[in-house]
Design a protein around this motif. Structure first.
Motif, PDB file in Angstrom:
ATOM      1  N   LYS A  57       0.810  -1.229   0.000  1.00  0.00           N
ATOM      2  CA  LYS A  57       0.000   0.000   0.000  1.00  0.00           C
ATOM      3  C   LYS A  57       0.838   1.272   0.000  1.00  0.00           C
ATOM      4  CE  LYS A  57      -4.009  -2.146   0.626  1.00  0.00           C
ATOM      5  NZ  LYS A  57      -5.130  -2.112  -0.224  1.00  0.00           N
ATOM      6  N   THR A  58       2.002   1.241   0.643  1.00  0.00           N
ATOM      7  CA  THR A  58       2.887   2.406   0.688  1.00  0.00           C
ATOM      8  C   THR A  58       4.323   1.940   0.496  1.00  0.00           C
ATOM      9  OG1 THR A  58       3.172   2.283   3.087  1.00  0.00           O
ATOM     10  CG2 THR A  58       1.387   3.690   2.272  1.00  0.00           C
ATOM     11  N   GLU A  59       5.208   2.877   0.310  1.00  0.00           N
ATOM     12  CA  GLU A  59       6.639   2.605   0.200  1.00  0.00           C
ATOM     13  C   GLU A  59       7.339   3.194   1.419  1.00  0.00           C
ATOM     14  OE1 GLU A  59       8.484   0.958  -2.183  1.00  0.00           O
ATOM     15  OE2 GLU A  59       6.545   0.335  -2.987  1.00  0.00           O
ATOM     16  N   PRO A  60       8.468   2.619   1.821  1.00  0.00           N
ATOM     17  CA  PRO A  60       9.205   3.230   2.929  1.00  0.00           C
ATOM     18  C   PRO A  60       9.658   4.646   2.561  1.00  0.00           C
ATOM     19  CG  PRO A  60      10.073   1.043   2.418  1.00  0.00           C
ATOM     20  CD  PRO A  60       9.103   1.398   1.340  1.00  0.00           C
ATOM     21  N   VAL A  61       9.660   5.526   3.537  1.00  0.00           N
ATOM     22  CA  VAL A  61      10.152   6.887   3.340  1.00  0.00           C
ATOM     23  C   VAL A  61      11.587   6.922   3.861  1.00  0.00           C
ATOM     24  CG1 VAL A  61       9.890   9.313   3.973  1.00  0.00           C
ATOM     25  CG2 VAL A  61       7.864   7.905   3.572  1.00  0.00           C
ATOM     26  N   ASP A  95       2.194   8.126   2.280  1.00  0.00           N
ATOM     27  CA  ASP A  95       2.204   8.083   0.821  1.00  0.00           C
ATOM     28  C   ASP A  95       3.435   8.748   0.218  1.00  0.00           C
ATOM     29  OD1 ASP A  95      -0.220   6.793   0.858  1.00  0.00           O
ATOM     30  OD2 ASP A  95      -1.404   8.578   0.431  1.00  0.00           O
ATOM     31  N   PHE A  96       4.110   9.595   0.963  1.00  0.00           N
ATOM     32  CA  PHE A  96       5.281  10.291   0.450  1.00  0.00           C
ATOM     33  C   PHE A  96       6.348   9.322  -0.041  1.00  0.00           C
ATOM     34  CE2 PHE A  96       9.104  12.994   0.769  1.00  0.00           C
ATOM     35  CZ  PHE A  96       8.673  14.082   0.029  1.00  0.00           C
ATOM     36  N   GLY A  97       6.343   8.104   0.479  1.00  0.00           N
ATOM     37  CA  GLY A  97       7.294   7.093   0.035  1.00  0.00           C
ATOM     38  C   GLY A  97       7.215   6.825  -1.460  1.00  0.00           C
ATOM     39  N   PHE A  98       6.033   6.958  -2.053  1.00  0.00           N
ATOM     40  CA  PHE A  98       5.897   6.772  -3.499  1.00  0.00           C
ATOM     41  C   PHE A  98       6.683   7.845  -4.254  1.00  0.00           C
ATOM     42  CE2 PHE A  98       1.970   4.471  -2.230  1.00  0.00           C
ATOM     43  CZ  PHE A  98       2.318   3.243  -2.776  1.00  0.00           C
ATOM     44  N   TYR A  99       6.638   9.083  -3.773  1.00  0.00           N
ATOM     45  CA  TYR A  99       7.424  10.140  -4.402  1.00  0.00           C
ATOM     46  C   TYR A  99       8.911   9.838  -4.271  1.00  0.00           C
ATOM     47  CZ  TYR A  99       3.075  12.811  -4.196  1.00  0.00           C
ATOM     48  OH  TYR A  99       1.785  13.219  -4.322  1.00  0.00           O
ATOM     49  N   MET A 100       9.309   9.405  -3.081  1.00  0.00           N
ATOM     50  CA  MET A 100      10.714   9.137  -2.807  1.00  0.00           C
ATOM     51  C   MET A 100      11.243   7.962  -3.620  1.00  0.00           C
ATOM     52  SD  MET A 100      11.584  11.396  -0.447  1.00  0.00           S
ATOM     53  CE  MET A 100      12.868  10.743   0.565  1.00  0.00           C
ATOM     54  N   SER A 101      10.370   7.086  -4.093  1.00  0.00           N
ATOM     55  CA  SER A 101      10.829   5.979  -4.928  1.00  0.00           C
ATOM     56  C   SER A 101      11.135   6.450  -6.351  1.00  0.00           C
ATOM     57  CB  SER A 101       9.797   4.842  -4.938  1.00  0.00           C
ATOM     58  OG  SER A 101       8.629   5.238  -5.643  1.00  0.00           O
ATOM     59  N   LYS A 102      10.714   7.661  -6.707  1.00  0.00           N
ATOM     60  CA  LYS A 102      10.928   8.213  -8.050  1.00  0.00           C
ATOM     61  C   LYS A 102      11.970   9.334  -8.076  1.00  0.00           C
ATOM     62  CE  LYS A 102       7.607   5.711  -9.794  1.00  0.00           C
ATOM     63  NZ  LYS A 102       7.940   4.486 -10.464  1.00  0.00           N
ATOM     64  N   ALA A 103      12.123  10.046  -6.971  1.00  0.00           N
ATOM     65  CA  ALA A 103      13.052  11.177  -6.916  1.00  0.00           C
ATOM     66  C   ALA A 103      13.577  11.333  -5.496  1.00  0.00           C
ATOM     67  CB  ALA A 103      12.337  12.461  -7.341  1.00  0.00           C
ATOM     68  N   SER A 104      14.776  11.878  -5.391  1.00  0.00           N
ATOM     69  CA  SER A 104      15.335  12.091  -4.057  1.00  0.00           C
ATOM     70  C   SER A 104      14.623  13.257  -3.384  1.00  0.00           C
ATOM     71  CB  SER A 104      16.835  12.362  -4.154  1.00  0.00           C
ATOM     72  OG  SER A 104      17.066  13.541  -4.899  1.00  0.00           O
ATOM     73  N   GLY A 105      14.679  13.278  -2.079  1.00  0.00           N
ATOM     74  CA  GLY A 105      14.034  14.343  -1.328  1.00  0.00           C
ATOM     75  C   GLY A 105      14.105  14.058   0.153  1.00  0.00           C
ATOM     76  N   ALA A 106      13.349  14.825   0.908  1.00  0.00           N
ATOM     77  CA  ALA A 106      13.323  14.648   2.361  1.00  0.00           C
ATOM     78  C   ALA A 106      11.916  14.918   2.871  1.00  0.00           C
ATOM     79  CB  ALA A 106      14.316  15.594   3.036  1.00  0.00           C
ATOM     80  N   PHE A 107      11.530  14.158   3.845  1.00  0.00           N
ATOM     81  CA  PHE A 107      10.232  14.305   4.506  1.00  0.00           C
ATOM     82  C   PHE A 107      10.492  14.971   5.845  1.00  0.00           C
ATOM     83  CE2 PHE A 107       6.661  12.769   7.078  1.00  0.00           C
ATOM     84  CZ  PHE A 107       5.602  12.970   6.221  1.00  0.00           C
ATOM     85  N   ALA A 108       9.988  16.175   6.015  1.00  0.00           N
ATOM     86  CA  ALA A 108      10.187  16.922   7.252  1.00  0.00           C
ATOM     87  C   ALA A 108       8.876  16.981   8.028  1.00  0.00           C
ATOM     88  CB  ALA A 108      10.671  18.344   6.935  1.00  0.00           C
ATOM     89  N   LEU A 109       8.949  16.770   9.301  1.00  0.00           N
ATOM     90  CA  LEU A 109       7.769  16.831  10.164  1.00  0.00           C
ATOM     91  C   LEU A 109       7.607  18.247  10.706  1.00  0.00           C
ATOM     92  CD1 LEU A 109       8.363  13.550  12.182  1.00  0.00           C
ATOM     93  CD2 LEU A 109       6.798  13.880  10.273  1.00  0.00           C
ATOM     94  N   ILE A 110       6.389  18.738  10.686  1.00  0.00           N
ATOM     95  CA  ILE A 110       6.063  20.046  11.245  1.00  0.00           C
ATOM     96  C   ILE A 110       5.160  19.796  12.444  1.00  0.00           C
ATOM     97  CG2 ILE A 110       4.975  22.291  10.830  1.00  0.00           C
ATOM     98  CD1 ILE A 110       7.273  21.787   8.926  1.00  0.00           C
TER      99      ILE A 110
END
Length: 155
Positions: A57-61, A95-110
Motif C-alpha cells: 500500500k505504501t513505500e518506505p520513506v 504516501d510520500f514514500g511513493f514520491y521518494m521511490s521516483k526522486a530524491s528528497g526529504a520528509f520533514a515533520l512540522i
C-alpha cells in the motif's frame, strides 16, 4: 481475524488481515516471502489450503542525505536552531514514500501541537486537532526549501 460466526462450530474458512511496515524494501521482500512460506507450511500441516495476498500500500520513506541537510538548514535559517531536531525512524505509513521511490528528497515533520489550544493529541486520536498556526510554518518551510533547492548550483 475472522473465523466463523458461531462459538460451537468449526469454521470452514478463516481470514487474517494485518499490516507489515518496514524501513526498507529488502526487509519487506524477505517478510513477504517468509510469510507466504509459513502460511503454506501451516496449511499443509493441517490438510488445508491457503491464499496469501500481499498488497504493498505504501513505500518506505527514506530521506536522501543531501535533501535532509538542506531542509534542516532552511528550517534553522527561517525559525532558529532550537526548532530543528532529528527524530528516530517511525513505522507510520505515509504516501510520500511513493514520491521518494521516483526522486530524491526529504520528509520533514512540522509539529502542530499546542497545549494552550489543546492540540497535542496523536494524529489518530478522537480528539486530534491542528493548531492552524502550524500551517503557516509548514507553508513557509516548503516555500523556503523550494527556493533553496532551486538556487543550488546542481540539483
Amino acid at each position: 481475524m475472522e473465523v466463523g460466526s458461531r462459538f460451537n462450530v468449526i469454521a470452514e474458512n478463516a481470514l487474517l488481515e494485518g499490516t507489515i511496515r518496514t524501513f526498507n524494501n529488502d526487509t519487506r521482500e524477505k517478510i513477504e516471502s517468509s510469510l507466504s512460506q509459513y502460511a503454506a507450511h501451516l496449511a499443509h500441516l493441517y490438510g488445508g489450503t491457503v491464499e496469501v495476498t500481499y498488497d504493498r500500500k505504501t513505500e518506505p520513506v527514506v530521506n536522501e542525505y543531501k535533501s535532509a541537510q538542506l531542509v534542516q538548514s532552511v528550517a534553522e535559517d527561517a525559525f532558529g536552531k532550537d526548532v530543528v531536531r532529528e527524530e528516530p525512524p517511525t513505522m507510520g505509513a505515509e504516501d510520500f514514500g511513493f514520491y521518494m521511490s521516483k526522486a530524491s528528497g526529504a520528509f520533514a515533520l512540522i509539529g502542530s501541537g499546542n497545549a494552550e489550544k489543546d492540540t497535542c493529541w496523536a494524529h489518530h486520536h478522537g480528539h486530534f486537532n491542528v493548531d492552524e498556526e502550524s500551517l503557516k510554518v509548514g507553508a513557509e518551510l516548503y516555500a523556503q526549501y523550494a527556493l533553496a533547492y532551486l538556487s543550488q548550483s546542481e540539483f
